[in-house]
Design an enzyme around this catalytic site. Structure first.
Site, PDB file in Angstrom:
ATOM      1  N   LYS A 119      10.310  -9.367  -4.574  1.00 48.17           N
ATOM      2  CA  LYS A 119       9.962  -7.950  -4.606  1.00 48.17           C
ATOM      3  C   LYS A 119       9.837  -7.404  -3.193  1.00 48.17           C
ATOM      4  CE  LYS A 119       5.003  -8.972  -4.928  1.00 48.17           C
ATOM      5  NZ  LYS A 119       3.748  -8.754  -5.667  1.00 48.17           N
TER       6      LYS A 119
ATOM      7  N   ARG B 290      -5.818  -6.089 -12.945  1.00 47.90           N
ATOM      8  CA  ARG B 290      -4.800  -5.063 -12.735  1.00 47.90           C
ATOM      9  C   ARG B 290      -4.039  -4.744 -14.019  1.00 47.90           C
ATOM     10  NH1 ARG B 290      -1.732  -7.178  -7.347  1.00 47.90           N
ATOM     11  NH2 ARG B 290      -0.869  -8.568  -8.932  1.00 47.90           N
TER      12      ARG B 290
ATOM     13  N   TYR C  89       1.725   8.340  25.598  1.00 50.21           N
ATOM     14  CA  TYR C  89       0.813   9.397  25.142  1.00 50.21           C
ATOM     15  C   TYR C  89      -0.632   9.070  25.484  1.00 50.21           C
ATOM     16  CZ  TYR C  89       4.637  11.318  22.328  1.00 50.21           C
ATOM     17  OH  TYR C  89       5.817  11.862  21.908  1.00 50.21           O
TER      18      TYR C  89
ATOM     19  N   MET D 151       6.482   6.330  18.081  1.00 52.12           N
ATOM     20  CA  MET D 151       7.255   6.207  16.851  1.00 52.12           C
ATOM     21  C   MET D 151       8.499   5.344  17.026  1.00 52.12           C
ATOM     22  SD  MET D 151       8.720   9.241  14.384  1.00 52.12           S
ATOM     23  CE  MET D 151       7.073   9.907  14.103  1.00 52.12           C
TER      24      MET D 151
END
Length: 375
Positions: free
Chosen positions: A43, A142, A271, A318
Site C-alpha cells: 500500500k 479501527r 528564509y 519547498m
C-alpha cells in the site's frame, strides 16, 4: 524502470531502490517466521518505493498475494500483474457502493460488518462471486467484527451465500512492535477464541504483521504472514526493540550539488536568516526540499559528501536546501541523504529518529518529484 540518465536530464534528486534486497528480505522473514505463504503489503505505493516495480520483483520469486489500502491502488496492480494467479487484498475500509469495481478487477475487500455483506450481496449479479477478507477487531479499534457473535454471524452469512466467498480472515496487532506484551496477548486470546468458536479453518488465517513475524512468531499461527515494513529493510520497533534478523537496506535518497559558493563571516542564508556564518565557509545548494518529503524540521541533519559528514543549515524550503562543505566541490557532486557513502551510513532509522517520527511516515512522505531508480 527509470534509468539514472533520465534523472540527470530532469531534476537531480532521486531515490534508489534495491529490488534484490526486497526479495532477500521477503525470503528471510519467511524463514524466520516459519511461513509458507507471504502476503506482501504494498500500500501507499509500496511504502514509497514504487508498487509496480516492487510487486513485479516479488512475483518473480513466487509471491502471489499482495495487500493495498485502496481500490485505486488495487486497480493499478491488477493492470501490471498476471490476472489469473494473483490475489489482491484491500486492507482499508471500502464503500459498499464500489462492489462492481471490486468484482471487475478481482479485488478482495476487508469487511468487518454484517450489514456490508448484506448490501454487497444485492449488488452482485447471479453467477458472480466476491472474495471476502473477514476483518476481526481484537483491539486495534479501527475496523472489524468486534465479538465472538459478530464473527460467527459474518462467517455464517458468507457460507450461506452463493455470491460471497471467504478468502481470508485476519486481525491487526496494535502492540506487536513495542513492549506492551499484555495487550498483545489479549488480542491473540480474542482472535483464537472468536475464530475457533466459529470453526473457521486455519488455512484462512493471516495474523502476523511485521512485528509479529519478527518477535512473536512462536506465539501465533504464522503459516501465512502479512508484512510490509520488514520487506523494505527497516526495524518497525526502532528504537525500543532490536531486530532479531539482519535485513538488507533497500532505499537510498540522493541528490546532486546544484550550486556552490563561499559564505563570508556575518552572512546569512535562507528564509528568516536563521543561519549566520561564524567563519568563512563553503556551502552548497541541493535541489530537494519539503515538497519532496525532506521535512522542514530536518535542519541540522547530517548528509554525506565524498564519504564525509556535512550538515543541513538554514531553513529547508519547498524545493531546495543548503548544506555545509569542508571544501569546494564541483557542481554535480552526489550527496547522500539516506544511505551509504564510503565507510559512513545514514540509515532510514537515523533519519526518522532525527525527525522524531517513524520510518513509515518518512518513506510515505517522499513525493513523486523524486524519481525512483531500480537496481
Amino acid at each position: 524502470m527509470i534509468e539514472k540518465n533520465d534523472v540527470l536530464m530532469t531534476r537531480p534528486s532521486w531515490i534508489e531502490v534495491d529490488l534484490k534486497a526486497i526479495n532477500y528480505n521477503a525470503q528471510l522473514i519467511m524463514r524466520h517466521a516459519g511461513a509458507n505463504r507471504l502476503i506482501a503489503v504494498v500500500k501507499a505505493n509500496a511504502y514509497g518505493h514504487g508498487a509496480v516495480a516492487v510487486t513485479k520483483s516479488l512475483y518473480d520469486i513466487g509471491v502471489r498475494d499482495f495487500a493495498v489500502a485502496t481500490i485505486d491502488e488495487g486497480i493499478v496492480l491488477r493492470k501490471h500483474l498476471p490476472k489469473n494467479n494473483v490475489n489482491i487484498i484491500l486492507l482499508g475500509v471500502q464503500d459498499v457502493s464500489h462492489v462492481r469495481l471490486m468484482l471487475t478487477h478481482r479485488l478482495s475487500p476487508a469487511v468487518g460488518e454484517l450489514e456490508w455483506l448484506q448490501e454487497a450481496e444485492q449488488l452482485i449479479d447471479d453467477g458472480e462471486i466476491l472474495d471476502i477478507q473477514l476483518a476481526v477487531d481484537t483491539g486495534m479499534g479501527r475496523m472489524g467484527a468486534h465479538s465472538e457473535t459478530a464473527v460467527q454471524a459474518m462467517y455464517d452469512k458468507i457460507l450461506s451465500s452463493t455470491k460471497l466467498n471467504l478468502s481470508g480472515i485476519f486481525t491487526h496487532f496494535a502492540t506487536a512492535d513495542d513492549e506492551n506484551q499484555n495487550y498483545y496477548d489479549e488480542q491473540i486470546d480474542n482472535f483464537y477464541k472468536w475464530v475457533q468458536s466459529a470453526n473457521i479453518p486455519k488455512s484462512y488465517w493471516h495474523l502476523a504483521n511485521s512485528g509479529s513475524a519478527l518477535w512473536h512468531y512462536h506465539q501465533i499461527n504464522t503459516d501465512t504472514i502479512r508484512v510490509g515494513s520488514v520487506l523494505y529493510g527497516y526495524n518497525p520497533g526502532a528504537p525500543d526493540l532490536p531486530m532479531p534478523i539482519i535485513t538488507k537496506n533497500v532505499l537510498s535518497l540522493k541528490s546532486r550539488i546544484g550550486a556552490v559558493h563561499k559564505l563570508q563571516v556575518g552572512e546569512s542564508l535562507s528564509y528568516g536568516a536563521t543561519y549566520t556564518a561564524q567563519y568563512s565557509q563553503w556551502v552548497a545548494t541541493l535541489p530537494i526540499g519539503y515538497a519532496d518529503g525532506y521535512l522542514r524540521r530536518m535542519t541540522g541533519m547530517k548528509v554525506l559528501v565524498g564519504g564525509q559528514e556535512e550538515h543541513v543549515i538554514g531553513r529547508i524550503t519547498m524545493d531546495q536546501l543548503v548544506i555545509t562543505l569542508d571544501r569546494q566541490y564541483p557542481v554535480g557532486t552526489i550527496v547522500t541523504l539516506i544511505g551509504r557513502d564510503g565507510d559512513k551510513e545514514i540509515t532510514l532509522e537515523n533519519f526518522a529518529d532525527y525527525a522524531h517520527t517513524i520510518p513509515h511516515e518518512i518513506l510515505t512522505s517522499f513525493g513523486q518529484r523524486l524519481s525512483r531508480i531500480y537496481k
